[in-house]
Design a protein around this motif. Structure first.
Motif, mmCIF file in Angstrom:
data_model
loop_
_atom_site.group_PDB
_atom_site.id
_atom_site.type_symbol
_atom_site.label_atom_id
_atom_site.label_comp_id
_atom_site.label_asym_id
_atom_site.label_seq_id
_atom_site.Cartn_x
_atom_site.Cartn_y
_atom_site.Cartn_z
ATOM 1 N N ILE A 122 -32.774 6.343 -19.404
ATOM 2 C CA ILE A 122 -31.522 5.900 -20.041
ATOM 3 C C ILE A 122 -31.797 5.756 -21.529
ATOM 4 O O ILE A 122 -32.810 5.183 -21.926
ATOM 5 C CB ILE A 122 -31.072 4.531 -19.466
ATOM 6 N N SER A 131 -27.464 2.751 -22.995
ATOM 7 C CA SER A 131 -27.095 2.007 -21.789
ATOM 8 C C SER A 131 -25.595 1.731 -21.710
ATOM 9 O O SER A 131 -25.036 1.720 -20.611
ATOM 10 C CB SER A 131 -27.883 0.697 -21.707
ATOM 11 N N PHE A 145 -24.947 4.494 -18.002
ATOM 12 C CA PHE A 145 -24.787 3.926 -16.658
ATOM 13 C C PHE A 145 -23.422 4.313 -16.113
ATOM 14 O O PHE A 145 -23.293 4.702 -14.958
ATOM 15 C CB PHE A 145 -24.950 2.399 -16.667
ATOM 16 N N ARG A 148 -31.853 11.246 -14.052
ATOM 17 C CA ARG A 148 -31.134 9.974 -14.232
ATOM 18 C C ARG A 148 -30.360 9.613 -12.965
ATOM 19 O O ARG A 148 -30.419 8.489 -12.474
ATOM 20 C CB ARG A 148 -30.196 10.057 -15.435
ATOM 21 N N LEU A 158 -32.776 -0.639 -22.949
ATOM 22 C CA LEU A 158 -31.885 -1.587 -22.286
ATOM 23 C C LEU A 158 -31.620 -2.777 -23.206
ATOM 24 O O LEU A 158 -32.495 -3.174 -23.976
ATOM 25 C CB LEU A 158 -32.509 -2.086 -20.975
ATOM 26 N N VAL A 166 -29.692 -2.487 -11.301
ATOM 27 C CA VAL A 166 -28.647 -1.475 -11.405
ATOM 28 C C VAL A 166 -27.835 -1.536 -10.121
ATOM 29 O O VAL A 166 -28.401 -1.573 -9.028
ATOM 30 C CB VAL A 166 -29.247 -0.064 -11.601
ATOM 31 N N TYR A 226 -25.427 -1.844 -15.239
ATOM 32 C CA TYR A 226 -26.673 -2.555 -15.467
ATOM 33 C C TYR A 226 -26.362 -4.046 -15.510
ATOM 34 O O TYR A 226 -25.451 -4.472 -16.210
ATOM 35 C CB TYR A 226 -27.293 -2.086 -16.787
#
Length: 156
Positions: free
Chosen positions: A85, A88, A92, A112, A131, A139, A148
């Protein structure tokens, strides 16, 4: 230890010569970073236990030999997913989005999705380079996307 495909990529003068100019310095950085370990570098391939409780997992795409590390003992497990990632706030929700820094964007997207499927299904604690603070959390799956959930700071 270094993934054999990673070593081969950064040490291939043919690949370096065809790389965009802004990427060429990274070849020199990668090469110089291993100079102090001359004669001591161990190349690994595939999924490998590199020490008790630490497994290297192939996570290609960002680079050909990119790795994630699964660290654990018993029921306590963490996946350090490194550069799986990058953004973020975006990736996500849209794991199908790549970034220009991924050497192989299609492989990065596939990696991913695979990693996010695994950590959300297994409830693994995750940590990664991009992150938000505190950089460790979980997750969860939300339809075709993910979210996340950072670990609360006092709980660390």
């Amino acid at each position: 230890m270094v993934a054999a495909p990673e070593f081969a990529f950064w040490h291939d003068d043919g690949i370096r010569s065809k790389a965009p100019d802004q990427m060429k310095p990274y070849f020199e950085i990668a090469r110089k970073s291993l100079v102090p370990y001359h004669g001591k570098v161990r190349k690994i391939e595939g999924e490998v236990e590199i020490a008790p409780g630490i497994r290297a997992l192939p996570a290609p795409g960002h680079t050909p030999g990119h790795l994630a590390l699964r660290i654990g003992s018993g029921d306590a497990n963490l996946l350090l997913f490194t550069d799986v990632i990058h953004a973020s706030a975006l990736q996500f929700a849209h794991p199908e989005w790549a970034i220009a820094f991924d050497v192989d964007q299609e492989a990065a997207i596939a990696t991913r999705k695979k990693v996010l499927d695994m950590v959300s299904a297994d409830g693994l604690l995750v940590a990664g380079m991009h992150l938000p603070f505190p950089g460790i959390g979980h997750v969860i799956r939300e339809g075709n996307a993910y979210a996340y959930v950072p670990t609360p700071w006092p709980a660390l």
